[in-house]
Design an enzyme around this catalytic site. Structure first.
Site, mmCIF file in Angstrom:
data_model
loop_
_atom_site.group_PDB
_atom_site.id
_atom_site.type_symbol
_atom_site.label_atom_id
_atom_site.label_comp_id
_atom_site.label_asym_id
_atom_site.label_seq_id
_atom_site.Cartn_x
_atom_site.Cartn_y
_atom_site.Cartn_z
ATOM 1 N N ARG A 64 58.523 53.816 53.464
ATOM 2 C CA ARG A 64 57.672 53.721 52.110
ATOM 3 C C ARG A 64 58.024 55.447 51.832
ATOM 4 O O ARG A 64 58.525 55.438 50.410
ATOM 5 C CB ARG A 64 56.435 53.720 52.577
ATOM 6 N N ASN A 106 48.139 54.299 35.705
ATOM 7 C CA ASN A 106 48.115 52.379 36.824
ATOM 8 C C ASN A 106 47.191 51.641 35.263
ATOM 9 O O ASN A 106 45.985 52.155 35.398
ATOM 10 C CB ASN A 106 47.551 52.081 37.361
ATOM 11 N N HIS A 108 45.434 48.481 35.790
ATOM 12 C CA HIS A 108 44.143 47.126 36.753
ATOM 13 C C HIS A 108 44.233 45.721 35.890
ATOM 14 O O HIS A 108 43.088 46.136 35.518
ATOM 15 C CB HIS A 108 44.090 48.142 37.780
ATOM 16 N N GLU A 173 45.187 44.671 27.986
ATOM 17 C CA GLU A 173 45.849 45.536 28.876
ATOM 18 C C GLU A 173 47.081 46.132 27.843
ATOM 19 O O GLU A 173 47.114 47.225 27.945
ATOM 20 C CB GLU A 173 46.804 44.645 30.260
HETATM 21 C C1 GAR Z 1 49.713 43.513 34.862
HETATM 22 O O1 GAR Z 1 48.217 41.942 34.805
HETATM 23 C C2 GAR Z 1 49.377 44.253 34.975
HETATM 24 O O2 GAR Z 1 47.589 44.359 35.477
HETATM 25 C C3 GAR Z 1 49.055 43.580 36.323
HETATM 26 O O3 GAR Z 1 50.408 42.855 37.453
HETATM 27 C C4 GAR Z 1 50.290 41.996 36.054
HETATM 28 C C5 GAR Z 1 51.563 42.932 35.510
HETATM 29 O O4 GAR Z 1 52.488 42.747 34.435
HETATM 30 N N1 GAR Z 1 49.119 44.763 37.644
HETATM 31 C C6 GAR Z 1 48.363 45.040 39.237
HETATM 32 O O5 GAR Z 1 47.743 43.860 39.255
HETATM 33 C C7 GAR Z 1 48.059 46.126 39.920
HETATM 34 N N2 GAR Z 1 47.842 45.985 41.228
HETATM 35 P P1 GAR Z 1 53.706 42.953 33.302
HETATM 36 O O6 GAR Z 1 54.407 42.815 34.607
HETATM 37 O O7 GAR Z 1 53.343 41.705 32.142
HETATM 38 O O8 GAR Z 1 52.956 43.889 33.243
#
Ligand code: GAR
Length: 201
Positions: A64, A106, A108, A173
């Site tokens: 990582r 970020n 979430h 979002e």
């Molecule tokens: C989104 O819903 C975001 O909140 C989630 O992944 C999706 C990405 O969509 N993120 C997580 O779950 C992080 N733990 P996108 O690629 O269309 O933005």
């Protein structure tokens, strides 16, 4: 403000940020690069279509820390001042977080601190909550733990599946993430302990 965006997949949040910058909704900013850890990430095409430089930095059997070191180098080389994780499905190393203190955010798909980690929408339905939503937060060294910038609630319906709930949360979002980036770029917020508060003029 130079922004770097990290993705692993669809990239709809990334697209929302890019379009907000390009339309002037987030002024005096530039998306310097979109980096994916997955060659197959659909978002790479969306970024290229919008004239944004893209990079693929796969883990390729490295640790990582080694993987993150390459990404840190690419971001620093471009003078990135804010790193936006947008569906980036890897944990960041401590080195990464320390390389950009309070400069990584970020999104979430739950109301943190509930339902951290993967499949947050499924976790919410299985727990039986009536309200869920999304959270934009600063990234610290613990999973989905940093200071909360903004949250939006979404009602969970009886007939919801993880997929239907995810679709409704996603609609919220995009504007939530864009507004958080705008406020940071405009210098409107500061972190006081665990709290993100408006800067008083
Ligand atoms: C989104 O819903 C975001 O909140 C989630 O992944 C999706 C990405 O969509 N993120 C997580 O779950 C992080 N733990 P996108 O690629 O269309 O933005």
């Amino acid at each position: 403000m130079k922004i770097g965006i990290l993705i692993s997949g669809r990239g709809s949040n990334m697209t929302a940020i890019v379009e907000a910058v390009q339309s002037g909704l987030i002024p005096e900013s530039e998306v310097a690069v979109v980096i994916s850890d997955k060659t197959s990430a659909e978002g790479l095409i969306k970024a290229k279509e919008r004239g944004i430089e893209t990079l693929i930095v796969c883990k390729n059997g490295r640790t990582r820390e080694e993987h993150d070191a390459e990404i840190i180098g690419e971001l620093k080389m471009r003078g990135v001042e804010l790193v936006c994780l947008a569906g980036y499905m890897r944990l960041l190393s401590k080195d990464f977080v320390r390389a950009f203190p309070n400069k990584i955010i970020n999104i979430h798909p739950s109301l943190l601190p509930a339902f951290k980690g993967l499949n947050a929408q499924r976790q919410a339905i299985e727990y039986g909550v009536k309200l869920s939503g999304c959270t934009v937060h600063f990234v610290d060294e613990a999973l989905d733990h940093g200071a909360i910038i903004a949250q939006k609630t979404v009602t969970v319906k009886d007939e919801d599946t993880p997929e239907s709930l995810a679709v409704r949360i996603l609609e919220h979002e995009h504007p939530l993430y864009v507004e958080a980036v705008r406020r940071i770029a405009a210098g409107e917020i500061e972190i006081v302990g665990r709290r993100v508060v408006s800067v008083k003029n």
